[in-house]
Motif scaffolding. Structure first.
Motif, PDB file in Angstrom:
ATOM      1  N   LEU A  16      43.915  50.338  29.632  1.00 26.45           N
ATOM      2  CA  LEU A  16      43.275  49.318  30.455  1.00 26.45           C
ATOM      3  C   LEU A  16      43.148  48.034  29.644  1.00 26.45           C
ATOM      4  O   LEU A  16      42.862  48.069  28.442  1.00 26.45           O
ATOM      5  CB  LEU A  16      41.896  49.784  30.914  1.00 26.45           C
ATOM      6  CG  LEU A  16      41.844  51.055  31.773  1.00 26.45           C
ATOM      7  CD1 LEU A  16      40.404  51.326  32.208  1.00 26.45           C
ATOM      8  CD2 LEU A  16      42.743  50.942  32.987  1.00 26.45           C
ATOM      9  N   ASP A  17      43.334  46.889  30.320  1.00 29.07           N
ATOM     10  CA  ASP A  17      43.376  45.636  29.571  1.00 29.07           C
ATOM     11  C   ASP A  17      42.339  44.625  30.053  1.00 29.07           C
ATOM     12  O   ASP A  17      41.439  44.252  29.308  1.00 29.07           O
ATOM     13  CB  ASP A  17      44.768  45.027  29.660  1.00 29.07           C
ATOM     14  CG  ASP A  17      44.922  43.811  28.778  1.00 29.07           C
ATOM     15  OD1 ASP A  17      44.456  43.857  27.627  1.00 29.07           O
ATOM     16  OD2 ASP A  17      45.509  42.809  29.237  1.00 29.07           O
ATOM     17  N   ARG A  18      42.446  44.183  31.329  1.00 29.71           N
ATOM     18  CA  ARG A  18      41.557  43.123  31.800  1.00 29.71           C
ATOM     19  C   ARG A  18      41.025  43.416  33.206  1.00 29.71           C
ATOM     20  O   ARG A  18      41.699  44.040  34.017  1.00 29.71           O
ATOM     21  CB  ARG A  18      42.282  41.774  31.841  1.00 29.71           C
ATOM     22  CG  ARG A  18      42.733  41.235  30.505  1.00 29.71           C
ATOM     23  CD  ARG A  18      43.258  39.825  30.637  1.00 29.71           C
ATOM     24  NE  ARG A  18      44.260  39.713  31.693  1.00 29.71           N
ATOM     25  CZ  ARG A  18      44.828  38.574  32.071  1.00 29.71           C
ATOM     26  NH1 ARG A  18      44.470  37.445  31.488  1.00 29.71           N
ATOM     27  NH2 ARG A  18      45.736  38.559  33.012  1.00 29.71           N
ATOM     28  N   LEU A  19      39.830  42.919  33.472  1.00 29.32           N
ATOM     29  CA  LEU A  19      39.242  42.921  34.802  1.00 29.32           C
ATOM     30  C   LEU A  19      38.929  41.471  35.143  1.00 29.32           C
ATOM     31  O   LEU A  19      38.271  40.781  34.361  1.00 29.32           O
ATOM     32  CB  LEU A  19      37.967  43.761  34.828  1.00 29.32           C
ATOM     33  CG  LEU A  19      37.184  43.765  36.147  1.00 29.32           C
ATOM     34  CD1 LEU A  19      37.978  44.484  37.241  1.00 29.32           C
ATOM     35  CD2 LEU A  19      35.818  44.433  35.967  1.00 29.32           C
ATOM     36  N   SER A  20      39.400  41.023  36.300  1.00 29.00           N
ATOM     37  CA  SER A  20      39.199  39.617  36.645  1.00 29.00           C
ATOM     38  C   SER A  20      38.814  39.460  38.106  1.00 29.00           C
ATOM     39  O   SER A  20      39.057  40.340  38.936  1.00 29.00           O
ATOM     40  CB  SER A  20      40.477  38.810  36.366  1.00 29.00           C
ATOM     41  OG  SER A  20      41.573  39.320  37.105  1.00 29.00           O
ATOM     42  N   GLY A  21      38.200  38.317  38.414  1.00 27.54           N
ATOM     43  CA  GLY A  21      37.826  37.985  39.775  1.00 27.54           C
ATOM     44  C   GLY A  21      38.617  36.796  40.276  1.00 27.54           C
ATOM     45  O   GLY A  21      39.185  36.024  39.496  1.00 27.54           O
ATOM     46  N   ARG A  22      38.627  36.652  41.603  1.00 22.64           N
ATOM     47  CA  ARG A  22      39.378  35.554  42.217  1.00 22.64           C
ATOM     48  C   ARG A  22      38.704  35.164  43.527  1.00 22.64           C
ATOM     49  O   ARG A  22      38.120  36.008  44.210  1.00 22.64           O
ATOM     50  CB  ARG A  22      40.823  35.988  42.476  1.00 22.64           C
ATOM     51  CG  ARG A  22      41.717  34.919  43.080  1.00 22.64           C
ATOM     52  CD  ARG A  22      43.116  35.450  43.260  1.00 22.64           C
ATOM     53  NE  ARG A  22      44.008  34.450  43.840  1.00 22.64           N
ATOM     54  CZ  ARG A  22      45.292  34.660  44.123  1.00 22.64           C
ATOM     55  NH1 ARG A  22      45.824  35.848  43.887  1.00 22.64           N
ATOM     56  NH2 ARG A  22      46.026  33.707  44.644  1.00 22.64           N
ATOM     57  N   TYR A  23      38.805  33.874  43.869  1.00 24.65           N
ATOM     58  CA  TYR A  23      38.251  33.382  45.127  1.00 24.65           C
ATOM     59  C   TYR A  23      39.354  33.278  46.177  1.00 24.65           C
ATOM     60  O   TYR A  23      40.502  32.959  45.860  1.00 24.65           O
ATOM     61  CB  TYR A  23      37.621  32.000  44.934  1.00 24.65           C
ATOM     62  CG  TYR A  23      36.436  31.989  44.000  1.00 24.65           C
ATOM     63  CD1 TYR A  23      35.144  32.175  44.472  1.00 24.65           C
ATOM     64  CD2 TYR A  23      36.611  31.789  42.629  1.00 24.65           C
ATOM     65  CE1 TYR A  23      34.057  32.164  43.618  1.00 24.65           C
ATOM     66  CE2 TYR A  23      35.535  31.771  41.757  1.00 24.65           C
ATOM     67  CZ  TYR A  23      34.265  31.962  42.260  1.00 24.65           C
ATOM     68  OH  TYR A  23      33.191  31.953  41.402  1.00 24.65           O
TER      69      TYR A  23
END
Length: 216
Positions: A127-134
């Motif tokens: 696992l590397d990254r967790l990100s959010g987006r609008y």
């Protein structure tokens, strides 16, 4: 387990090589002493590099067909702000505050080829990254975004980056996989799975299914 064994074997080999090198370096016979000493120092440096690679390998898991690598639970804490709980198969859980409307999980993948694949080495992931987006383009440009490193690993040598930046290295390939962006909704639960074709995320309960249907 495969990458744990691979890392332990490399670590044991490195430790043995360090021991032999120190024995040669500290010996009292001076014939070819400079040559032997130089070779021993190079061997020690190489051994420590192997230890660093071994430590990085231990953080990887084996890819199996449609393996669930994580579940993601969503809890709304404020407008456009959610608490995401990422749980991995061994039971470990981490919580992250993510801003936006959608979430995405990124995974690093290492594939083996040639004789390394023939002897049984299987592709691995971390696992590397967790990100959010609008969803709104205006918010995406101006609002605060959140990105987390969720690998949970501190390493001196990043094998994935090393391979990615040196594509000429034989029989090993570094790939990047990303689950499709999915909506964040209070109470939603998702499963993230991985196979040879990529990373996939799917809803596991009613709130998640409703959020996906409404968003699509």
């Amino acid at each position: 387990m495969l990458y744990m064994i691979l890392g332990v074997c490399l670590a044991l080999l490195a430790i043995a090589l360090i021991g032999v090198s120190l024995k040669v370096l500290l010996g009292r016979r001076w014939i070819l002493a400079w040559l032997r000493g130089t070779a021993s120092l190079f061997a020690i440096v190489f051994s420590f590099a192997m230890l660093a690679v071994a430590w990085d390998f231990i953080s990887y898991g084996v890819i199996t067909q449609d393996k669930t690598i994580a579940t993601v639970g969503v809890k709304e804490v404020a407008d456009k702000q959610f608490e995401l709980t990422v749980a991995i198969p061994d039971g470990e859980k981490q919580r992250y505050t993510v801003k936006g409307d959608l979430w995405q999980l990124d995974v690093r993948v290492i594939n083996w080829g040639g004789p390394l694949k023939m002897i049984g080495l299987e592709s691995g992931y971390r696992l590397d990254r967790l990100s959010g987006r609008y969803i709104s383009l205006e918010s995406e440009r101006s609002a605060e975004r959140t990105v987390y490193d969720i690998s949970g690993v501190a390493t001196l040598t990043d094998v994935w980056t090393l391979v990615s930046n040196n594509s000429w290295l034989p029989w090993i390939e570094a790939k990047y996989g990303s689950a499709t962006y999915l909506p964040m909704k209070d109470g939603a639960l998702y499963a993230v799975s991985l196979n040879d074709e990529g990373v996939f995320a799917k809803p596991l309960n009613g709130p998640a299914e409703s959020a996906v249907e409404t968003w699509q």
